[in-house]
Structures are given as structure tokens and as C-alpha cells.
Design a protein around this motif. Sequence first.
Motif, mmCIF file in Angstrom:
data_model
loop_
_atom_site.group_PDB
_atom_site.id
_atom_site.type_symbol
_atom_site.label_atom_id
_atom_site.label_comp_id
_atom_site.label_asym_id
_atom_site.label_seq_id
_atom_site.Cartn_x
_atom_site.Cartn_y
_atom_site.Cartn_z
ATOM 1 N N PHE A 136 57.836 50.260 82.186
ATOM 2 C CA PHE A 136 58.437 50.725 83.433
ATOM 3 C C PHE A 136 57.514 50.445 84.612
ATOM 4 N N GLU A 137 56.223 50.594 84.378
ATOM 5 C CA GLU A 137 55.235 50.440 85.444
ATOM 6 C C GLU A 137 53.962 49.887 84.837
ATOM 7 N N VAL A 138 53.296 49.014 85.570
ATOM 8 C CA VAL A 138 52.075 48.389 85.082
ATOM 9 C C VAL A 138 50.990 48.520 86.143
ATOM 10 N N LEU A 139 49.806 48.955 85.720
ATOM 11 C CA LEU A 139 48.663 49.047 86.626
ATOM 12 C C LEU A 139 47.468 48.401 85.952
ATOM 13 N N GLU A 140 46.965 47.326 86.554
ATOM 14 C CA GLU A 140 45.803 46.636 85.995
ATOM 15 C C GLU A 140 44.538 47.370 86.415
ATOM 16 N N VAL A 141 43.802 47.915 85.440
ATOM 17 C CA VAL A 141 42.564 48.637 85.722
ATOM 18 C C VAL A 141 41.453 47.651 86.059
ATOM 19 N N ASN A 142 41.352 46.605 85.257
ATOM 20 C CA ASN A 142 40.434 45.493 85.499
ATOM 21 C C ASN A 142 41.019 44.293 84.758
ATOM 22 N N PRO A 143 40.394 43.123 84.813
ATOM 23 C CA PRO A 143 40.989 41.957 84.153
ATOM 24 C C PRO A 143 41.246 42.133 82.658
ATOM 25 N N GLU A 144 40.600 43.121 82.038
ATOM 26 C CA GLU A 144 40.735 43.290 80.591
ATOM 27 C C GLU A 144 41.688 44.417 80.202
ATOM 28 N N TYR A 145 41.653 45.530 80.939
ATOM 29 C CA TYR A 145 42.433 46.706 80.559
ATOM 30 C C TYR A 145 43.575 46.988 81.535
ATOM 31 N N THR A 146 44.677 47.495 80.961
ATOM 32 C CA THR A 146 45.882 47.780 81.729
ATOM 33 C C THR A 146 46.430 49.145 81.337
ATOM 34 N N ILE A 147 47.002 49.843 82.317
ATOM 35 C CA ILE A 147 47.713 51.098 82.052
ATOM 36 C C ILE A 147 49.202 50.824 82.224
ATOM 37 N N VAL A 148 50.011 51.212 81.237
ATOM 38 C CA VAL A 148 51.453 51.008 81.339
ATOM 39 C C VAL A 148 52.195 52.314 81.085
ATOM 40 N N GLU A 149 53.362 52.409 81.694
ATOM 41 C CA GLU A 149 54.282 53.515 81.428
ATOM 42 C C GLU A 149 55.444 52.940 80.635
ATOM 43 N N THR A 150 55.737 53.524 79.494
ATOM 44 C CA THR A 150 56.746 52.962 78.608
ATOM 45 C C THR A 150 57.446 54.061 77.821
ATOM 46 N N SER A 151 58.663 53.781 77.383
ATOM 47 C CA SER A 151 59.354 54.735 76.513
ATOM 48 C C SER A 151 58.746 54.643 75.117
ATOM 49 N N ALA A 152 58.685 55.758 74.428
ATOM 50 C CA ALA A 152 58.106 55.779 73.084
ATOM 51 C C ALA A 152 59.001 54.994 72.124
ATOM 52 N N PRO A 153 58.437 54.051 71.369
ATOM 53 C CA PRO A 153 59.237 53.325 70.373
ATOM 54 C C PRO A 153 59.865 54.296 69.369
ATOM 55 N N ASN A 154 61.003 53.937 68.839
ATOM 56 C CA ASN A 154 61.716 54.819 67.906
ATOM 57 C C ASN A 154 60.862 55.208 66.706
ATOM 58 N N ARG A 155 60.007 54.296 66.260
ATOM 59 C CA ARG A 155 59.200 54.580 65.063
ATOM 60 C C ARG A 155 58.121 55.633 65.316
ATOM 61 N N PHE A 156 57.887 55.985 66.597
ATOM 62 C CA PHE A 156 56.907 57.019 66.929
ATOM 63 C C PHE A 156 57.483 58.427 66.783
ATOM 64 N N ALA A 157 58.820 58.536 66.771
ATOM 65 C CA ALA A 157 59.481 59.837 66.855
ATOM 66 C C ALA A 157 59.062 60.782 65.734
ATOM 67 N N ASN A 158 58.742 62.018 66.134
ATOM 68 C CA ASN A 158 58.404 63.110 65.209
ATOM 69 C C ASN A 158 57.111 62.866 64.432
ATOM 70 N N LYS A 159 56.226 62.071 65.008
ATOM 71 C CA LYS A 159 54.917 61.840 64.395
ATOM 72 C C LYS A 159 53.826 62.273 65.366
ATOM 73 N N THR A 160 52.695 62.694 64.811
ATOM 74 C CA THR A 160 51.567 63.066 65.662
ATOM 75 C C THR A 160 50.780 61.810 66.035
ATOM 76 N N LEU A 161 49.972 61.929 67.077
ATOM 77 C CA LEU A 161 49.129 60.801 67.469
ATOM 78 C C LEU A 161 48.151 60.439 66.356
ATOM 79 N N LYS A 162 47.710 61.453 65.634
ATOM 80 C CA LYS A 162 46.797 61.195 64.520
ATOM 81 C C LYS A 162 47.479 60.349 63.452
ATOM 82 N N GLU A 163 48.737 60.656 63.169
ATOM 83 C CA GLU A 163 49.488 59.894 62.169
ATOM 84 C C GLU A 163 49.741 58.457 62.635
ATOM 85 N N LEU A 164 49.935 58.272 63.922
ATOM 86 C CA LEU A 164 50.245 56.942 64.448
ATOM 87 C C LEU A 164 49.025 56.016 64.474
#
Length: 227
Positions: A136-164
Motif C-alpha cells: 500500500f505504501e513504500v518508504l525507502e529507509v536507505n538504499p538497502e532497507y525499505t519499510i512497507v505497509e501491506t495486508s497480511a498474507p492469508n497464510r499468516f492468519a491465526n499464527k503468532t510472530l514467533k510461529e511465522l
Amino acid sequence: MTFCVIGLGRFGSQLAKALLDEGFEVIVIDKDDERVSEFSEKASGALILDATDEKALKEAGISEVDCCVVSVGQKIDASILIVMHLKTLGVKEVVVKAVDELHAEILKRIGADKVILPEKETAVRLAKTYRSKRFFEVLEVNPEYTIVETSAPNRFANKTLKELRLREDYGITVILIKRKSPYLNEKGLPVMKEEIIVSPKGEDFIFENDILIILGKEKDLERLLKE
């Protein structure tokens, strides 16, 4: 931190207003008295002068500011001369708006600390946003790293960040989760309320329709969202 904005055209005036809104001390400079008068009440200094005049800049105390941003439109020769004066006066950081790549290269060679090409940077950012329909939105932090805003992929649903295992397997960090949850308002009517989780922990869950703000290398972000 004190800023000086030289040139109050569309870019310069918007930048000055944004810096003032953020609480910074700002000095504005332009030859046009109407443009300067717009900042007379808010800015630390609103000066009507010719910034190509080194003596005038010195008398205005510009050497004391932390950062000076030069935005004098299409006046390539003027911007070059102003940068040279600012560096001579010992301004700590000089940022300049360039007209094109050649102008940018010249500015760098004469000592500009940072050169920006607003039209190019906006175009590149927009192109990156459309490259993946998930972004949805892209912000380049530096030439190497980027911050993006995105919808969570379906396969992420009902899982913890640790599990992912996003950090371990992809080198990606989720820095914020946004979701809308139903609740009853004062009248007992169901409404949707936005919940924001900043710096989520490993035990935090990702649910369907969550919006994620994630940080990572561009190639890793693409790989994550294509799988």
C-alpha cells in the motif's frame, strides 16, 4: 535544532511549514516579501534578502543554523552560488533541491551534504508501490532497507510472530500491526474500532485482514509476499 529554508516556492514553503509543525526553529529567506510575510508570525526569522549575497547571509547569522535547505526553483546558477556561500560560512549541513541529475552532481561536487530530486524520488516511490499489488505504501529507509505497509498474507492468519519466524527465515521485522475489531459503542450499536500494536512481540497473533508495517531488505520483502 534550527533550520533555514532558502527559497519559498511550492517546495520550500511546504517544507518550512512542515518543520514548524514539528516544533523546529525555522528561519525563512526569500526575495519576495509576500512569501516571507506568510511566515512572519511563526518563523524564528523571516528575512527578505538575496541569498546569493554572501555578506547578507553572514549578517543574517546563517552560520549559526544546524541545517540549511536551498530550494530556489529552476535557478541553477543561484543554487550553486548559495551552496558555495553556505559552505564558506560554515553551515553544518546543507541540503539542496536539484533540477536534474547534472545539477545534482554539480551540487555534490561543490560540497552539498545532501541533494534531493523531489520529482524523481516521488516517481520512484510510486513505481515501487505499484510493483507489488500487496504494497500500500513504500518508504525507502536507505538504499538497502525499505519499510512497507501491506495486508497480511492469508497464510499468516491465526499464527503468532514467533510461529511465522519472519526474522529468522527472512530477516524481516514487523514494526506495527493495525487491525479493526468490532465493539459496542455507548448506544449499544456495533462499530469497528482500529487497534494498533506497536513493536509487537513474538506471542502476538496475526489475524485475517490485519495490516502490517514491516521493515526489511527489498528482495526479502518481495520473496516473503510472493510465497
